[in-house]
Design an enzyme around this catalytic site. Structure first.
Site, mmCIF file in Angstrom:
data_model
loop_
_atom_site.group_PDB
_atom_site.id
_atom_site.type_symbol
_atom_site.label_atom_id
_atom_site.label_comp_id
_atom_site.label_asym_id
_atom_site.label_seq_id
_atom_site.Cartn_x
_atom_site.Cartn_y
_atom_site.Cartn_z
ATOM 1 N N ASP A 10 -108.655 65.515 -7.901
ATOM 2 C CA ASP A 10 -108.315 66.314 -6.721
ATOM 3 C C ASP A 10 -109.036 67.652 -6.788
ATOM 4 O O ASP A 10 -109.143 68.244 -7.871
ATOM 5 C CB ASP A 10 -106.797 66.527 -6.676
ATOM 6 C CG ASP A 10 -106.318 67.036 -5.336
ATOM 7 O OD1 ASP A 10 -106.714 68.161 -4.944
ATOM 8 O OD2 ASP A 10 -105.531 66.334 -4.691
ATOM 9 N N ASN A 67 -97.372 60.579 -0.245
ATOM 10 C CA ASN A 67 -96.774 61.380 0.816
ATOM 11 C C ASN A 67 -96.852 60.632 2.149
ATOM 12 O O ASN A 67 -97.828 59.936 2.418
ATOM 13 C CB ASN A 67 -97.500 62.721 0.950
ATOM 14 C CG ASN A 67 -97.429 63.536 -0.322
ATOM 15 O OD1 ASN A 67 -96.409 63.562 -1.000
ATOM 16 N ND2 ASN A 67 -98.524 64.183 -0.679
ATOM 17 N N GLY A 73 -95.135 65.998 3.044
ATOM 18 C CA GLY A 73 -96.263 66.683 2.411
ATOM 19 C C GLY A 73 -97.615 66.066 2.714
ATOM 20 O O GLY A 73 -98.618 66.460 2.118
ATOM 21 N N HIS A 80 -103.063 57.509 0.168
ATOM 22 C CA HIS A 80 -103.621 57.701 -1.161
ATOM 23 C C HIS A 80 -102.479 57.973 -2.131
ATOM 24 O O HIS A 80 -101.410 58.433 -1.735
ATOM 25 C CB HIS A 80 -104.665 58.818 -1.194
ATOM 26 C CG HIS A 80 -104.183 60.139 -0.694
ATOM 27 N ND1 HIS A 80 -104.027 60.410 0.654
ATOM 28 C CD2 HIS A 80 -103.798 61.257 -1.343
ATOM 29 C CE1 HIS A 80 -103.589 61.661 0.798
ATOM 30 N NE2 HIS A 80 -103.420 62.190 -0.398
ATOM 31 N N HIS A 82 -101.322 60.011 -5.544
ATOM 32 C CA HIS A 82 -101.602 61.109 -6.461
ATOM 33 C C HIS A 82 -101.115 60.703 -7.846
ATOM 34 O O HIS A 82 -99.965 60.286 -7.994
ATOM 35 C CB HIS A 82 -100.832 62.376 -6.061
ATOM 36 C CG HIS A 82 -101.216 62.953 -4.747
ATOM 37 N ND1 HIS A 82 -102.065 64.024 -4.625
ATOM 38 C CD2 HIS A 82 -100.855 62.600 -3.484
ATOM 39 C CE1 HIS A 82 -102.211 64.319 -3.343
ATOM 40 N NE2 HIS A 82 -101.483 63.462 -2.633
#
Length: 94
Positions: A10, A67, A73, A80, A82
């Site tokens: 990220d 999210n 969020g 995707h 995280h």
């Protein structure tokens, strides 16, 4: 990278290890996935485990976050996962 997804660090990490695992197929958000997306969704989780092993964080632990929507969020309208690790992660989050 493989046939179904990409994994990359990220650009604004929220932990020492913060990797995004993104399907190549556009699925706007997890709540809009269909039964036809089942293989891709499972593949994302298996890939997350493989990435955690590659980065050496499987033993100490990691968190996976998906999210959905503004209050969840979500800031990018493409599903995707995280992968967060490298420090203790409090609960509840945020």
């Amino acid at each position: 990278e493989d046939d179904l997804c990409l994994a990359f660090h990220d650009v604004a990490p929220q932990a020492p290890v913060h990797v995004l695992i993104v399907p190549k197929k556009l699925i706007p958000r997890v709540g809009l996935a269909t039964p036809a997306d089942q293989a891709v969704l499972g593949h994302l989780l298996l890939t997350a485990g493989a990435v955690a092993r590659q980065l050496g964080v499987e033993a100490s632990g990691f968190r996976l976050v998906i999210n959905h929507g503004r209050d969840g969020g979500e800031s990018v309208p493409h599903l995707h996962v995280h992968l967060l690790a490298g420090r203790p992660l409090a609960w509840p989050p945020g």
